[in-house]
Design a protein around this motif. Structure first.
Motif, PDB file in Angstrom:
ATOM      1  N   GLY A 149      -1.814  -1.571   1.528  1.00 12.00           N
ATOM      2  CA  GLY A 149      -3.013  -1.879   2.290  1.00 12.00           C
ATOM      3  C   GLY A 149      -4.187  -2.199   1.390  1.00 12.00           C
ATOM      4  O   GLY A 149      -4.371  -1.579   0.341  1.00 12.00           O
ATOM      5  N   ASP A 156      -5.506  -8.713   5.947  1.00 10.73           N
ATOM      6  CA  ASP A 156      -6.264  -7.578   5.419  1.00 10.73           C
ATOM      7  C   ASP A 156      -7.720  -7.801   5.799  1.00 10.73           C
ATOM      8  O   ASP A 156      -8.451  -8.532   5.139  1.00 10.73           O
ATOM      9  N   TYR A 184       0.730   3.419   4.476  1.00  9.32           N
ATOM     10  CA  TYR A 184      -0.346   2.509   4.058  1.00  9.32           C
ATOM     11  C   TYR A 184      -0.153   2.089   2.609  1.00  9.32           C
ATOM     12  O   TYR A 184      -0.296   0.906   2.268  1.00  9.32           O
ATOM     13  N   THR A 228      -5.745  -3.285   8.426  1.00 12.09           N
ATOM     14  CA  THR A 228      -4.668  -4.109   7.897  1.00 12.09           C
ATOM     15  C   THR A 228      -3.676  -4.367   9.020  1.00 12.09           C
ATOM     16  O   THR A 228      -3.266  -3.426   9.710  1.00 12.09           O
ATOM     17  N   ARG A 258       0.314 -11.507   7.544  1.00 11.71           N
ATOM     18  CA  ARG A 258      -0.373 -10.294   7.117  1.00 11.71           C
ATOM     19  C   ARG A 258      -1.860 -10.608   7.048  1.00 11.71           C
ATOM     20  O   ARG A 258      -2.262 -11.654   6.510  1.00 11.71           O
TER      21      ARG A 258
END
Length: 206
Positions: A169, A189, A164, A174, A187
């Motif tokens: 993260g 989050d 992580y 995530t 990606r």
């Protein structure tokens, strides 16, 4: 500085010190019950060298770079490498049982894996929780078809947040989408909808 200003500053410092004690006690309590504590029965994630076109500067946890390779333990202590899944789209998802958005998202991830079958490898990465808690949670996740229980390509465990932190993260969950060549295409989050997941996988296939 006036006497009143001195008293105000002193009061603020005392309040901050008190807050620090409270936060420390809460974190200590969570560690004690295993909510934030690592899992000593599970081997830590091993970070691996990632060969990449363009050299090491082209490896990282951001979209457009090659995903850093790693080796992770699953619930049965089998080891899996990200690079084992070259040729497939890979969805790496960091989660925990205490994360409410993760709870909401998990049935959609299971549905996504069901739709794509062998064309998608889902590596779910539980953060710092005891194996029994993570296993029990997945066994009781409600499915969109009314059933119960999910299992992914890799039911992984990150007992000390090695992975992580390496993937930087930000909050929970995530999600990292990796194409067949090992390049990160997206990606996210924070929570994703099922349609957003489908779009991310489709973009990773092209």
């Amino acid at each position: 500085m006036s006497l009143d200003q001195g008293r105000t500053l002193k009061q603020r410092l005392i309040a901050l010190a008190g807050l620090g004690v409270i936060v420390g006690a809460v974190v200590g309590g969570l560690l004690l019950v295993g909510v934030l504590g690592g899992n000593n029965d599970v081997r830590a994630v091993e970070l691996l060298h990632t060969p990449a076109t363009g050299g090491d500067d082209n490896v990282g946890p951001e979209a457009g770079k090659f995903a850093p390779d790693f080796e992770i333990s699953d619930f049965d202590d089998n080891r899996h490498r990200l690079s084992d899944y070259r040729g497939q789209v890979v969805y790496i998802n960091f989660w925990a049982t205490w994360c409410v958005p993760c709870q909401k998202e998990m049935p959609d991830i299971a549905q996504l894996q069901k739709e794509y079958g062998d064309g998608l490898a889902v590596i779910s990465v539980n953060r710092r929780e005891p194996l029994a808690r993570a296993r029990d949670f997945l066994e009781n996740v409600p499915n969109l078809d009314g059933g119960k229980g999910v299992s992914f390509t890799v039911n992984g465990l990150d007992p000390d947040d090695t992975l992580y932190e390496h993937y930087r993260g930000l909050g929970m969950p995530t999600s990292i989408f990796v194409d067949a060549n090992g390049l990160i295409t997206r990606r996210a989050d924070g929570i994703m909808t099922l349609d957003e997941m489908r779009e991310a996988v489709a973009n990773s296939e092209s």
